[in-house]
Scaffold this active site. Structure first.
Site, mmCIF file in Angstrom:
data_model
loop_
_atom_site.group_PDB
_atom_site.id
_atom_site.type_symbol
_atom_site.label_atom_id
_atom_site.label_comp_id
_atom_site.label_asym_id
_atom_site.label_seq_id
_atom_site.Cartn_x
_atom_site.Cartn_y
_atom_site.Cartn_z
ATOM 1 N N HIS A 197 0.842 -1.201 0.000
ATOM 2 C CA HIS A 197 0.000 0.000 0.000
ATOM 3 C C HIS A 197 0.875 1.249 0.000
ATOM 4 C CE1 HIS A 197 -4.199 -1.516 1.392
ATOM 5 N NE2 HIS A 197 -3.683 -2.253 0.433
ATOM 6 N N TYR B 135 -9.370 5.923 7.020
ATOM 7 C CA TYR B 135 -9.512 6.347 8.415
ATOM 8 C C TYR B 135 -10.549 7.471 8.451
ATOM 9 C CZ TYR B 135 -5.233 3.849 9.744
ATOM 10 O OH TYR B 135 -4.297 2.873 9.990
ATOM 11 N N PRO C 42 -4.425 0.746 18.620
ATOM 12 C CA PRO C 42 -4.106 0.260 17.270
ATOM 13 C C PRO C 42 -4.235 1.308 16.149
ATOM 14 C CG PRO C 42 -6.210 -0.622 18.009
ATOM 15 C CD PRO C 42 -5.627 0.110 19.168
ATOM 16 N N LYS D 293 0.946 0.303 15.031
ATOM 17 C CA LYS D 293 2.342 0.219 15.456
ATOM 18 C C LYS D 293 2.691 -0.999 16.328
ATOM 19 C CE LYS D 293 4.238 3.770 13.607
ATOM 20 N NZ LYS D 293 4.010 3.252 12.250
ATOM 21 N N TYR E 190 3.853 6.859 9.936
ATOM 22 C CA TYR E 190 3.037 5.691 9.588
ATOM 23 C C TYR E 190 3.892 4.602 8.932
ATOM 24 C CZ TYR E 190 -1.251 3.190 8.412
ATOM 25 O OH TYR E 190 -2.256 2.247 8.353
#
Ligand SMILES: Cc1cc2nc3c(=O)[nH]c(=O)nc-3n(C[C@H](O)[C@H](O)[C@H](O)COP(=O)(O)OP(=O)(O)OC[C@H]3O[C@@H](n4cnc5c(N)ncnc54)[C@H](O)[C@@H]3O)c2cc1C
Length: 391
Positions: free
Chosen positions: A72, A201, A293, A297, A385
């Site tokens: 991704h 998100y 979550p 990580k 990220y």
């Protein structure tokens, strides 16, 4: 039983550590309290940072991941019925992430360990770590109906948040930093192709939602729910309806529904146990720290810890210097606190606290607008990220 490194726990941390040590010619024994099927089917994380992908490949455990994992290059932020894509490679020096479930990482590592590595004992429950502050630490454990002792040069506690290893560190030497959140995630697995090709998100006045996936035909979706929610009180119809509301956009995006095959609620917690070392006992992964979550990580931090330990022990074997082992806790905690910060930021950016005021709602939207409109803020998100370097 005797070994160089006694590893408690066969989650991602323990299994990868055994593999890294095997590759470095250092013997180990892994004790796991559950059976193999349980460990291989426990649904948890699914996002691998670039560094984790690189480590699995270099350890010889990346073949199926490269075949079946989904690379991704970004995520989508959704708020105020708008969509904003964060482009990882453009912002974070070419880095990306891999969608490959923790269950699959564990299956691959277990298969390698049983084929080529040292002993991996299932249904072997560690009862206590003893003499951690001496040169001869020991793990007392129960295997079947027999109690036994594993004598080691080092013990690594990879036994997760509920394990026993952490208890061997005297409380007067320990500092704990903790925060619990008044909400959790209701997570579902559904037999339907993901409705978007990257993670979404969503921040919504009704609460957070996340669209993720396990494979091209299996979706993983989450809803923010109150902390004490019983997953069974949510009907499938209610879950899909709520997901649709929270993901709704002005451009008519549609969420595909499908049969729900699993439902569970995950609590949200931030937790750090300092130090991560006591004598010859080293803590790694969830045994030492927990993150909510939202930043994806947890699994990656576990990988970072065992990479640091394996490098430090290899250095000690080659050079005779314990310098890196002595620095283990400090080295790991630098990365841990960056992940704690990022996970906390993502959580407070996207979730709606039960007592949130209209002022705080506006601040959240302003923070999201800032990420969507300034390269510096967006780069900060993309760098964190895709991952912090393993030292
Ligand atoms: C329900 C849930 C959902 C999650 N979802 C996500 C997510 O979506 N994204 C994300 O990034 N992270 C997620 N995480 C976090 C991530 O899965 C963990 O950070 C990761 O599993 C840490 O790996 P670990 O090896 O340190 O610990 P664990 O995976 O917890 O492994 C510890 C192992 O030790 C064993 N064990 C425990 N006690 C003993 C004992 N006394 N003797 C022997 N063995 C013992 C356990 O059975 C287990 O196999 C989730 C965690 C949970 C609990």
């Amino acid at each position: 039983m005797r070994t160089t490194v006694g590893i408690i726990g066969a989650g991602p941390a323990g299994l990868l550590l055994a593999r890294l040590l095997h590759n470095a010619g250092i013997d180990s024994v892994v004790l796991e309290s559950r059976d193999r099927a349980y460990v291989e089917h426990r649904q948890r994380a699914g996002i691998l940072e670039q560094g984790t992908v690189d480590v699995l490949r270099a350890a010889g455990a990346g073949e199926r991941m490269d075949r079946e994992g989904l690379r991704h290059d970004g995520i989508e932020l959704r708020f105020a019925r708008k969509r904003h894509r964060v482009d990882f490679p453009a912002l974070a020096d070419g880095r990306s992430v891999m969608v490959y479930a923790q269950t699959e990482v564990c299956k691959d590592l277990i298969a390698l360990q049983l084929k080529e590595g040292g002993p991996l004992l299932f249904e072997a429950e560690a009862l206590a770590v003893e003499d951690a502050d001496t040169d001869h630490p020991r793990v007392r454990f129960r295997h079947g109906d027999r109690e036994d002792v594993l004598e080691c040069d080092y013990v690594v506690g990879c036994d997760g948040f509920w394990g026993v290893a952490r208890q061997a560190v005297p409380s007067e030497l320990t500092q704990v930093f903790e925060r619990t959140y008044p909400f959790g995630w209701l997570g579902i697995l559904a037999d339907v192709p993901p409705s978007h090709d990257e993670l979404v998100y969503a921040r919504h006045d009704r609460g957070f939602a996340l669209l993720s996936m396990r494979s091209p035909s299996v979706s993983r979706l989450y809803l923010q729910v109150p902390a004490d929610t019983d997953a069974e009180t949510w009907s499938d119809e209610a879950i899909w309806g709520e997901l649709e509301r929270r993901f709704e956009t002005a451009d008519g995006w549609r969420l595909e529904r499908g049969p729900i095959t699993q439902k569970s609620v995950t609590p949200m917690r931030s937790y750090v146990h300092e130090p991560m070392r006591y004598g010859r006992l080293f803590l790694a992964g969830d045994a030492a720290h927990i993150v909510p979550p939202t930043g994806a990580k947890g699994l990656n931090l576990a990988v970072g810890d065992v990479v640091t330990f394996a490098r430090a022990l290899t250095y000690e074997k080659e050079s005779g210097s314990a310098e890196l082992l002595d620095a283990y806790s400090e080295t790991c905690l630098r990365r841990v606190w960056q992940a704690e910060r990022f996970s906390y930021d993502m959580t407070t950016l996207l979730h709606r606290a039960p007592d949130a005021t209209p002022f705080e709602d506006r601040l959240q939207l302003a923070r999201l607008e800032r990420i969507a409109s300034t390269r510096a803020a967006e780069t900060d998100l993309a760098e964190a990220y895709t991952g912090f370097p393993f030292e």
